[in-house]
Design an enzyme around this catalytic site. Structure first.
Site, PDB file in Angstrom:
ATOM      1  N   ASP A 135      54.959  41.840  33.209  1.00 50.04           N
ATOM      2  CA  ASP A 135      54.156  42.774  33.996  1.00 50.04           C
ATOM      3  C   ASP A 135      53.714  43.913  33.079  1.00 50.04           C
ATOM      4  O   ASP A 135      54.550  44.560  32.430  1.00 50.04           O
ATOM      5  CB  ASP A 135      54.973  43.324  35.174  1.00 50.04           C
ATOM      6  CG  ASP A 135      54.101  44.093  36.150  1.00 50.04           C
ATOM      7  OD1 ASP A 135      53.423  43.451  36.975  1.00 50.04           O
ATOM      8  OD2 ASP A 135      54.097  45.341  36.086  1.00 50.04           O
ATOM      9  N   ASN A 143      42.878  51.468  33.769  1.00 51.81           N
ATOM     10  CA  ASN A 143      41.709  51.339  34.647  1.00 51.81           C
ATOM     11  C   ASN A 143      41.168  52.699  35.062  1.00 51.81           C
ATOM     12  O   ASN A 143      39.957  52.943  35.048  1.00 51.81           O
ATOM     13  CB  ASN A 143      42.077  50.536  35.898  1.00 51.81           C
ATOM     14  CG  ASN A 143      41.789  49.050  35.747  1.00 51.81           C
ATOM     15  OD1 ASN A 143      40.897  48.664  35.003  1.00 51.81           O
ATOM     16  ND2 ASN A 143      42.546  48.235  36.444  1.00 51.81           N
ATOM     17  N   ASP A 178      47.986  42.291  37.032  1.00 52.58           N
ATOM     18  CA  ASP A 178      48.429  42.527  35.645  1.00 52.58           C
ATOM     19  C   ASP A 178      49.742  41.814  35.354  1.00 52.58           C
ATOM     20  O   ASP A 178      50.520  42.241  34.506  1.00 52.58           O
ATOM     21  CB  ASP A 178      48.560  44.028  35.386  1.00 52.58           C
ATOM     22  CG  ASP A 178      49.571  44.703  36.317  1.00 52.58           C
ATOM     23  OD1 ASP A 178      50.013  44.047  37.290  1.00 52.58           O
ATOM     24  OD2 ASP A 178      49.914  45.876  36.077  1.00 52.58           O
TER      25      ASP A 178
END
Length: 254
Positions: A135, A143, A178
């Site tokens: 992860d 972002n 992700d």
């Protein structure tokens, strides 16, 4: 007289007509020729039967027979080509349904199918492997700070690093968002866990270049060895738990 008029045709004439029809396909293998002979003779054998209660027997001359045989062969070949084309389209759609569009890795569905095969292989050979759940750390901040185009690039770089640092027979997938997964296949527990630790070290030492900036690649890795008798859901749950422990540890260290 039309070729389709009712004309009595002797067996020897029909045999010659059959040979003429098949001679148009000189590349046919012997078994194919035999099959075509049998097909044609069965067709001709049925031509003498009534096609309707009020019609008499139907027969044809050799030229008509040759024409019908050649037409039948052509239609069979066209049907075979269409079947092959449809099969290729189905295989392409199946590939798309198991592939992550952004990274080119397997998606979750593709990974689950691959995992089923690896567990079955482990049961047959006695040799398992290691499941790794990954992860990304701080991906939301990437972002938010740099935009979604940067986020997509970051994900593609993560996929590349993982893919470039495993063997060709290992399996890498994007679970979604992700989160990634890796199967280190056909390896014993000690060697597999060591390779998983090395993959974590390599990944977390990398950076992503974006518009003259160097963004560190950071991720938490959860690792779980698997072997004969293990179940997929339980393995994923335990690897997930290990990943969250690593994430909490990383946060506490900062």
């Amino acid at each position: 007289m039309s070729p389709f008029d009712s004309v009595q045709t002797r067996p020897m004439t029909m045999a010659r007509g059959l040979d003429r029809g098949l001679s148009a396909f000189p590349g046919a293998a012997p078994q194919q020729t035999n099959s075509l002979h049998n097909l044609a003779r069965s067709v001709v054998g049925g031509l003498g039967n009534p096609v309707a209660p009020d019609l008499g027997p139907v027969s044809m001359n050799a030229d008509t027979y040759v024409f019908l045989l050649q037409d039948t062969i052509m239609r069979l070949r066209e049907a075979e080509a269409k079947i092959t084309e449809q099969k290729e389209r189905i295989e392409h759609l199946e590939t798309l349904s198991m592939t992550d569009e952004l990274t080119g890795l397997l998606n979750r569905r593709g990974f689950v199918e691959a995992f089923h095969r690896e567990l079955a292989m482990a049961r047959r050979t006695g040799m398992g492997g290691v499941l790794v759940i990954i992860d990304l750390d701080g991906f939301k901040g990437v972002n938010d700070s740099h935009g979604h185009l940067c986020g997509d690039w970051y994900l593609r770089q993560a996929a590349r690093i993982l893919k470039d640092n495993v063997r060709a027979n290992d399996i890498v997938a994007r679970f979604g968002g992700d989160e990634f997964a890796v199967l280190l296949t056909h390896t014993d527990q000690a060697q597999g866990m060591a390779r998983a630790e090395m993959l974590s070290s390599i990944f977390n030492a990398q950076s992503c270049q974006w518009q003259m900036q160097s963004l560190p690649m950071r991720a938490s890795f959860g690792m779980q060895a698997f072997g004969v008798g293990d179940q997929e859901e339980d393995l994923i749950r335990r690897a997930d738990a290990g990943m969250y422990r690593a994430k909490r540890k990383a946060k506490a260290a900062r």
